[in-house]
Design a protein around this motif. Structure first.
Motif, short mmCIF file in Angstrom:
data_model
loop_
_atom_site.label_atom_id
_atom_site.label_comp_id
_atom_site.label_asym_id
_atom_site.label_seq_id
_atom_site.Cartn_x
_atom_site.Cartn_y
_atom_site.Cartn_z
N PRO A 42 0.73 -1.19 -0.02
CA PRO A 42 -0.04 0.01 0.06
C PRO A 42 1.11 1.45 0.08
O PRO A 42 0.22 2.39 -0.50
CB PRO A 42 -0.99 -0.17 1.23
N TRP A 43 2.03 1.29 0.45
CA TRP A 43 3.09 2.46 0.31
C TRP A 43 3.51 2.58 -0.82
O TRP A 43 4.11 3.83 -1.15
CB TRP A 43 3.98 2.02 1.56
N LEU A 44 3.58 1.90 -1.81
CA LEU A 44 4.22 2.00 -3.13
C LEU A 44 3.23 2.06 -4.03
O LEU A 44 2.51 0.94 -4.36
CB LEU A 44 5.24 0.88 -3.27
N SER A 45 2.99 3.30 -4.82
CA SER A 45 1.95 3.24 -6.12
C SER A 45 2.90 2.80 -7.29
O SER A 45 2.26 2.15 -8.12
CB SER A 45 1.74 4.91 -6.08
N THR A 46 3.94 3.32 -7.67
CA THR A 46 4.46 2.83 -9.00
C THR A 46 6.04 3.15 -8.94
O THR A 46 6.69 3.82 -8.33
CB THR A 46 3.96 4.13 -10.10
N ILE A 47 6.72 1.90 -9.66
CA ILE A 47 7.94 2.03 -9.91
C ILE A 47 7.93 1.99 -11.42
O ILE A 47 7.34 0.92 -11.86
CB ILE A 47 8.84 1.08 -9.58
N ALA A 48 8.60 2.74 -12.29
CA ALA A 48 8.64 2.77 -13.62
C ALA A 48 9.91 3.19 -14.30
O ALA A 48 10.74 4.11 -13.59
CB ALA A 48 7.68 3.77 -14.27
N LEU A 49 10.55 2.75 -15.30
CA LEU A 49 11.60 2.95 -15.88
C LEU A 49 11.33 2.92 -17.72
O LEU A 49 10.83 2.12 -18.07
CB LEU A 49 12.72 1.87 -15.64
N SER A 50 12.18 3.81 -18.20
CA SER A 50 12.37 3.71 -19.62
C SER A 50 13.46 4.08 -20.18
O SER A 50 14.19 4.84 -19.54
CB SER A 50 11.23 4.54 -20.19
N TYR A 51 14.32 3.36 -21.15
CA TYR A 51 15.30 3.71 -21.78
C TYR A 51 15.41 3.64 -23.20
O TYR A 51 14.65 2.63 -23.71
CB TYR A 51 16.47 2.71 -21.25
N THR A 52 15.87 4.56 -23.89
CA THR A 52 15.89 4.47 -25.43
C THR A 52 17.41 4.57 -25.78
O THR A 52 18.30 5.37 -25.10
CB THR A 52 15.16 5.45 -26.07
N TYR A 53 17.79 3.76 -26.90
CA TYR A 53 19.25 3.98 -27.32
C TYR A 53 18.88 4.20 -28.88
O TYR A 53 18.19 3.41 -29.49
CB TYR A 53 19.71 2.61 -27.02
N MET A 54 19.84 4.98 -29.51
CA MET A 54 19.81 5.19 -30.88
C MET A 54 21.21 5.33 -31.69
O MET A 54 22.09 5.85 -30.76
CB MET A 54 19.09 6.45 -31.05
#
Length: 588
Positions: free
Chosen positions: A548-560
């Protein structure tokens, strides 16, 4: 002051709104203080396959069900979950929670978007997507094309503040067959006045260097009518020499629901006066610029067995530039561009799926003392004494569209083509494309697409002659073939996707020179190829995993990675891109 609705949702642990606080100085200093990551935007690789008992959205218990949001990823708007393209949606809640003061600041945190700011508070910025340049992104306001034909430097001359934007849609990758020429590497659509709620709000910020920001908006919504009005002002003396600015916005957006039909109208104005210290060349610290932009549009839509949408729009932009602020006689530019357009789109459903056809007409003109061919009779410049427009050019663009969408069981495909004709360019330019998706399992989906795209040279590309630049009247359009594929995984609180893309560009427009002392001049390079991979993942345990204390963990990575043939020339833009970009958030 802002209005927020009462909610039981867990709020994020982060600094928000650097306003009316001691640390507001950081906005005026042009510095960025990052506390973890200030913003996360949801990116979806989705398939248009409907499952009755399943919620097809990355976040199933957020304030907005993203799968219900209509996006412009196809010729006919589709729900977010039905888009077989990479679409990033920045919601109102995310905008309100971001510690930023302008739309430019907000876009910096979008995956695959490269935002190059020349001044704070939306003074001026260049936006690119997936390694493209600032002239290769189409900008829309409530679905209306407001892209500037003079230069992409003016594409973000928006008449709205960040507080007035309800949602932002970012189409990553080519969109020419859907939105027309110049949606070469992507498109961004800014949406205002959505929803049925009525409200009034105000926003005030004060900081050092006489930095001020005031904005307010009113929305009145009834069953049949919606009226939205906003006004904003920002100013500053600047954090270093010649970085002062003064900006004003005014915008109205109205909607009327007429039984099964709807009528929509918008009118906007923005003015910017700013010291542009080294904006266009590091040699000159006393550059100065003034811009004035007015736009309006009307749109009429019908429903029934055949859906139709007809719109007309007009945009006017004035640009006054001084190389040396206190010495206009040294070098001074005056540009006035006008764009007028008509668009008609219709769609209907049959046993073979949904079919859409349409036509767009766009007329672009420029009056200038630098851009265009010589006028027989010079035109006086309003507000100036003994100064005249001496050059002019115009062009007509006609685009025909057709698209077919088909669904069979777990498989879906969308195929279409744009045929474009422009005065001054012989023949027909074709932009075909196809997208497909397949539901491998309830949790895993595969998507793939092949699309072509094109961009017309701007008036600056064709004609501009300045202290360090010279145009090229012989430029041709640039083209690209784009390949994309990926997988999306989603199971309750966990979602992830991976996308690989490859763009094969030909006749690419880039400003080049042979020797350092030469002037920059645009040329049609043979090829510039772009390859990349993008990964996003998100865990939302607050509902399903009993955290209940953690709403979201999110990661994004782009390599070009970009490459072009070895040439003994100096390139200004074609290989100037973000090779790595990482976004992340921990929300409590």
């Amino acid at each position: 002051m802002k209005n927020f609705k009462n909610t039981k949702e867990v709020s994020a642990l982060r600094f928000t709104h650097f306003t009316n606080k001691a640390y507001a100085i950081y906005n005026s200093l042009g510095k960025h203080i990052q506390i973890a990551v200030l913003l996360f935007v949801y990116t979806l690789l989705a398939m248009p396959y409907e499952v009755e008992a399943q919620n097809d959205t990355i976040i199933t218990d957020r304030k907005i069900e993203l799968n219900e949001v209509l996006v412009s990823a196809q010729r006919t708007p589709v729900t977010y979950s039905q888009a077989a393209r990479v679409v990033t949606v920045i919601t109102k809640e995310q905008i309100q929670g971001a510690s930023v003061q302008s739309i430019d600041d907000l876009l910096r945190f979008a995956p695959n978007v490269d935002l190059r700011q020349r001044g704070k508070f939306g003074v001026q910025a260049d936006v690119s997507i997936r390694g493209g340049n600032f002239d290769e992104v189409l900008i829309l306001l409530n679905g209306i094309n407001i892209t500037d034909p003079q230069s992409g430097h003016h594409n973000l001359n928006l008449p709205v503040d960040i507080e007035s934007v309800e949602r932002i849609e970012i189409i990553e990758g080519p969109a020419s067959r859907v939105l027309g020429p110049n949606a070469f590497s992507g498109a961004i659509n800014f949406i205002t006045a959505e929803g049925k709620d009525s409200y009034a709000n105000a926003h005030v910020m004060v900081a050092e260097h006489n930095t001020q920001k005031e904005s307010g908006s009113v929305k009145i919504s009834t069953e049949k009518y919606t009226h939205f009005l906003t006004i904003g002002h920002q100013q500053s003396d600047g954090y270093i020499h010649n970085t002062d600015f003064n900006r004003t916005n005014l915008f109205y957006h109205g909607k009327a629901q007429l039984k099964e039909n709807s009528l929509e109208f918008q009118l906007g104005y923005t003015s910017k006066d700013f010291g542009s210290n080294a904006f266009y060349s590091p040699k000159y610290a006393d550059q100065y610029e003034e811009t004035r932009t007015v736009l309006s549009s009307v749109k009429f839509s019908t429903t029934g067995k055949i859906h139709t949408s007809t719109s007309a729009y007009w945009r006017h932009n004035n640009d006054h530039y001084l190389l040396i602020r206190e010495k206009p006689a040294v070098y001074e530019n005056f540009h006035a561009t006008d764009v007028a357009g008509l668009s008609f789109n219709s769609s209907f459903t049959s046993p073979i799926g949904k079919t859409a056809i349409g036509i767009d007409y766009r007329f672009e003109t420029v009056l200038s003392n630098r851009l265009g061919t010589d006028l027989l009779n010079k035109v006086a410049i309003k507000g100036q004494t003994d100064k005249f427009y001496t050059k002019y050019d115009d062009r007509n663009l006609v685009s025909l569209f057709a698209e077919q969408n088909y669904t069979a069981g777990k498989f879906m495909a969308s195929a279409g083509v744009m045929a474009n004709v422009q005065t001054g360019i012989s023949g027909i330019n074709w932009s075909p494309g196809i997208e497909a998706a397949y539901l491998i399992s309830d949790e895993l989906r595969a998507v793939a697409s092949v699309n072509t795209s094109m961009r017309m040279p701007t008036f600056t590309d064709l004609y501009y002659v300045g202290a360090t630049n010279i145009g090229n009247i012989d430029l041709k359009p640039e083209y690209a073939t784009n390949f994309e594929g990926g997988f999306k995984y989603g199971l309750r609180s966990l979602s992830a996707n991976i996308t690989a893309f490859r763009r094969l560009g030909r006749d690419m427009i880039d400003w080049t020179k042979v020797a350092v002392a030469d002037k920059w001049q645009p040329q049609n390079l043979t090829t510039v190829n772009t390859s990349g991979v993008s990964l996003t993942t998100q865990w939302t345990p607050v509902k399903y995993d009993n955290v209940p204390w953690l709403s979201t963990i999110a990661l994004s990575y782009t390599y070009m990675q970009q490459d072009k043939p070895a040439q003994e020339i100096i390139s200004k833009y074609s290989l100037d891109y973000l090779k790595h970009k990482f976004n992340g958030i921990v929300e409590l």
